[in-house]
Design an enzyme around this catalytic site. Structure first.
Site, PDB file in Angstrom:
ATOM      1  CD  GLU A 320      29.514 -55.027 -14.513  1.00 38.02           C
ATOM      2  OE1 GLU A 320      29.993 -55.082 -13.123  1.00 38.02           O
ATOM      3  OE2 GLU A 320      28.862 -54.319 -15.502  1.00 38.02           O
ATOM      4  CG  HIS A 349      40.648 -25.517  -5.208  1.00 35.44           C
ATOM      5  ND1 HIS A 349      41.093 -24.678  -4.498  1.00 35.44           N
ATOM      6  CD2 HIS A 349      39.189 -24.938  -5.617  1.00 35.44           C
ATOM      7  CE1 HIS A 349      40.256 -23.657  -5.400  1.00 35.44           C
ATOM      8  NE2 HIS A 349      39.295 -23.682  -5.902  1.00 35.44           N
ATOM      9  CE  LYS A 452      26.373 -60.178  -8.941  1.00 39.29           C
ATOM     10  NZ  LYS A 452      25.530 -60.533 -10.057  1.00 39.29           N
TER      11      LYS A 452
END
Length: 526
Positions: A320, A349, A452
């Site tokens: 950000e 793994h 937003k």
């Protein structure tokens, strides 16, 4: 130069610090530091100005003050210093009163649980602290989180709390009080309390901006306490204010040690001697590893279960802050460093196979705890599980190096509040230094705001589409017809997806096999 000679030459091991930084497995040339020194000195000057109270976030005309949170005396004004000191004292006093049973739930019972309701920095920081520093034998309250607006996720959390809801302290965190995710979480929690006969306000505290919607609501509902969020603090660096410290203190974590670790790292990383400044070295390695243009990702590999959430925390702090379309001059640069990670030796793994043999589009950051805690059980003669963990780290580091993959290693003395505070503070300052090196604003987030606004447009289209279906409840329409009817013919795809969502949730809309929608009776979810 041999690898051990290079390790000794480039190991940054500051006296008294709870961590060391090894950059020797990054393939910078001998002249790299000399070439970057003028730019680094400019970055130091920019950081000095920021800490002195300069407008470091020009887009929003704001100071950037997270460094003051752990050293209020360094803030640029006496009133700021007093507020920060007083607010920390209020956090510690409130937590102490809860622990002593002086502040109890609305039913009169002592609090046992803590439900933190936030999003982004208002959740990632508290979650990291809660998981990394938790002590089942010593925690005073058991922490839970609403960190999304997913109804299924919130229902699962409430199910985990179960009959302990009346002994749960709700901490709602939102600077504006109108951010959808924490607002929605508060409404869901309050509804659960109402159905259980619990007075939400008498079990709640708020962390918010003065005069915000949440601040006003907390006053009206007589919340137990209200704590401030500051205009000069962004969400991704809010861990050091009541956003992070209140949940941590309520859980019973040592917030003073956390702050001490950060404060000491701040002092250390104010040094303008680059080779002795771990945050400067970290930023320079990012610049080298990415070509100063985000050309490679940063893979964070903590070989400590307590740091499982650290890569998630860094995703917001780094991505950000540095993921920006334009530089400070307004030119399009598309900067950023992608961050991902899991933990070792789980990574052995999972995706280490690709790191060693796949696309070389990354550099790695190993993080280890030298003191791994109790480790006396031998799984083989003379070998403990901790020996295996260390072996996997060193082996993976070597395997990557053999195949030309770059890495650096951060070694913590141990994972405790002091070391974690120092670790986070080092990355915070590295972010600031790197932003200066590439000429961007690390302290705004226009892309988040764009998301937003786009979400608000979707909800507006959804409401209009539902209104049209209800007004024509005897008819069925495909998405193109609905979109045209509400004056948004180019938004047919969004209309379809929004109505499909409502249909799947049985929210007053049905979708038939022909792809057409029709208004229906809403089915209660209670």
């Amino acid at each position: 130069m041999g690898t051990f000679d290079r390790f000794r030459k480039y190991l940054c091991a500051p006296a008294g610090a709870p961590l060391q930084l090894d950059i020797s497995r990054m393939d910078f040339a001998d002249g790299f530091f000399d070439a970057m020194e003028p730019a680094m000195q400019s970055a130091y000057a920019a950081m000095d100005a920021l800490e002195a109270g300069a407008i470091a976030n020009p887009d929003e005309n704001r100071m950037v003050g997270h460094y003051w949170l752990r050293a209020p005396e360094r803030s640029p004004a006496p009133d700021i210093a007093k507020s920060l000191t007083d607010d920390l004292g209020a956090v510690l006093e409130f937590a102490g009163a809860v622990h002593r049973g002086e502040i109890v739930s609305g039913s009169g019972a002592p609090f046992q649980n803590l439900l933190v309701i936030g999003i982004g920095g208002s959740a990632l920081g508290p979650q990291l602290l809660a998981d990394a520093l938790r002590d089942p034998a010593g925690d005073r309250l058991r922490p839970y989180f609403f960190d999304n607006t997913d109804p299924d996720g919130m229902a699962r959390t409430l199910g985990d709390i179960g009959a302990g809801l009346d002994r749960t302290l709700f901490v709602v965190i939102s600077k504006s009080g109108s951010t959808p995710e924490p607002r929605n979480g508060m409404i869901v929690a309050e509804d659960a309390c109402r159905r259980a006969g619990i007075d939400f306000g008498r079990n709640a505290a708020a962390v918010t901006g003065a005069g915000s919607h949440l601040d006003q609501y907390a006053r009206q509902r007589h919340f137990l306490a209200r704590f401030p969020m500051y205009d000069f603090i962004g969400g991704r660096t809010s861990l050091w204010c009541p956003v992070g410290l209140l949940p941590a203190a309520l859980q019973g974590l040592d917030v003073k040690e956390l702050l001490r670790g950060a404060r000491e790292m701040d002092a250390l990383t104010r040094s303008k001697t680059t080779r002795q400044n771990p945050a400067a070295l970290l930023a320079l390695m990012w610049h080298h590893g990415t070509g100063g243009a985000g050309k490679k990702d940063m893979v964070v590999l903590p070989y400590a279960d307590r740091l499982l959430l650290f890569s998630r925390y860094l995703q917001q702090l780094v991505m950000e802050s540095l993921g920006k379309e334009r530089d400070l001059g307004g030119d399009i640069v598309h900067q950023g460093i992608a961050v991902y990670g899991n933990k070792g030796s789980t990574d052995q793994h999972a995706y280490v196979q690709q790191l060693r043999d796949g696309v070389p589009n990354f550099f790695a950051v190993f993080i280890e705890a030298l003191d791994k805690g109790p480790d006396t059980v031998e799984v083989e003669p003379g070998v403990t599980s901790g020996d295996y963990l260390n072996g996997f780290l060193l082996g993976t580091r070597e395997a990557l190096h053999e195949n030309g993959r770059q890495s650096m290693t951060i070694s913590l003395d141990r994972v405790d509040a002091h070391a974690l505070g120092a670790l986070i503070a080092m990355f915070e300052r590295a972010v600031g230094f790197y932003a200066s090196l590439v000429g961007i604003n690390a302290y705004h987030q226009p892309g988040v705001e764009a998301g937003k606004k786009a979400a608000a447009r979707v909800l507006k289209l959804q409401a209009a589409a539902v209104a049209h279906l209800r007004a024509n409840s005897d008819s069925r329409f495909d998405a193109d017809a609905v979109a045209s009817a509400i004056g948004a013919p180019d938004a047919a795809e969004t209309v379809f997806l929004a109505l499909r969502h409502l249909a799947a949730c049985r929210r007053g809309v049905s979708l038939d096999a022909d792809g057409c929608f029709k208004a229906t009776v809403v089915v209660s979810q209670a």
